[in-house]
Design an enzyme around this catalytic site. Structure first.
Site, PDB file in Angstrom:
ATOM      1  N   SER A  39       0.828  -1.202   0.000  1.00  0.00           N
ATOM      2  CA  SER A  39       0.000   0.000   0.000  1.00  0.00           C
ATOM      3  C   SER A  39       0.868   1.259   0.000  1.00  0.00           C
ATOM      4  O   SER A  39       1.669   1.451  -0.907  1.00  0.00           O
ATOM      5  CB  SER A  39      -0.955  -0.044   1.201  1.00  0.00           C
ATOM      6  OG  SER A  39      -2.021   0.857   1.049  1.00  0.00           O
ATOM      7  N   ASP A 151      -6.017  -3.804  -2.060  1.00  0.00           N
ATOM      8  CA  ASP A 151      -4.949  -3.491  -1.114  1.00  0.00           C
ATOM      9  C   ASP A 151      -4.221  -4.726  -0.581  1.00  0.00           C
ATOM     10  O   ASP A 151      -4.839  -5.661  -0.084  1.00  0.00           O
ATOM     11  CB  ASP A 151      -5.562  -2.726   0.067  1.00  0.00           C
ATOM     12  CG  ASP A 151      -4.534  -1.997   0.902  1.00  0.00           C
ATOM     13  OD1 ASP A 151      -3.527  -2.612   1.269  1.00  0.00           O
ATOM     14  OD2 ASP A 151      -4.738  -0.808   1.186  1.00  0.00           O
TER      15      ASP A 151
END
Length: 260
Positions: A39, A151
């Site tokens: 991320s 993610d």
């Protein structure tokens, strides 16, 4: 020469802490053989692996306000489409290939179609970054080869594993530390804290693989998208790194070996 790797956690805007960590380590004389990130950690890792100094990276976040380049994607599976960051990211990654970066980089993302963790070490860099940062429910899933990606922090917010067989010394940078609290005033705070507690539990177990762990205190209290705190986050992390390095005997031994 020992190979030094660094793992950079996810954490939204708190990921700017990794820039402060990197700057302090670089100033101490550390060079990296491998970077692994999830991320926000994948963005910071890509910046540095591409030759962008951490201080310059901070200015990029502050001047471009990267999150403002993300526009609504009404009627899709998420509220926002992250693909609109492509043109901005191409400014910094014109080659757009992971394998051509100055430092080997591993980007963790979640294959949402198959429900499994994926590590990107080659191929399109920008698409991999977008996938790794794609918070489900907020961002529309990124499509790669007909598969949905979201993610990487869902399955691995602290991807130390790719470093284990490639590095002699591993440094961890985590930006989600939570302070004790006596009360929670709203449901958003309740859910956010619960989520970070889950992430941190996994990170605590993986921290055992790190020779040096840098974790600025209370960083988890900062909102995921609070751009106003960018510079504060950077310097808090920088100072925490200086303190942690000074008190870590393994790191001090590494510095002696490097400067000998």
């Amino acid at each position: 020469m020992k190979k030094v790797g660094i793992v950079l956690s996810g954490g939204g805007i708190r990921g700017i802490a990794h820039l402060g960590v990197l700057k302090a380590l670089i100033n101490a004389g550390i060079t990296f053989s491998h970077i692994s990130g999830t991320s926000a950690g994948s963005i910071v890792g890509a910046f540095y692996a591409a030759g962008i100094d951490p201080e310059e990276g901070l200015q990029i976040f502050m001047k471009t306000k990267l999150l403002r380049f993300i526009r609504p994607a009404v009627g899709s599976l998420g509220l926002i489409g992250i693909e609109h960051t492509s043109n901005l990211l191409k400014t910094f990654f014109p080659d757009d290939k992971i394998e051509n970066l100055n430092i080997p980089l591993t980007i963790a993302a979640t294959n949402f179609s198959e429900g499994k963790l994926v590590y990107f070490t080659k191929g399109p860099l920008i698409r991999a970054i977008q996938a790794s940062c794609c918070l489900p429910g907020i961002f529309r899933p990124i499509m790669i080869d007909g598969q949905m990606y979201v993610d990487g922090g869902i399955l691995n917010n602290f991807p130390v594993e790719p470093l284990l067989n490639n590095c002699d010394f591993i440094i961890g940078s985590s930006c989600n530390h939570l302070k004790p609290v006596s009360s929670i005033t709203n449901i958003t705070g309740l859910m956010g804290r619960a989520g970070l507690m889950t992430i941190n539990k996994d990170m605590e177990q993986k921290a055992a693989f790190c020779n040096l762990l840098i974790e600025p205190k209370g960083m988890g209290e900062i909102s995921t998208f609070d751009m106003k705190k960018a510079e504060t986050i950077y310097w808090l992390a920088y100072e925490e790194t200086l303190r942690t390095m000074k008190n870590n005997e393994q790191f001090q031994a590494l510095l002696k070996e490097i400067t000998a």
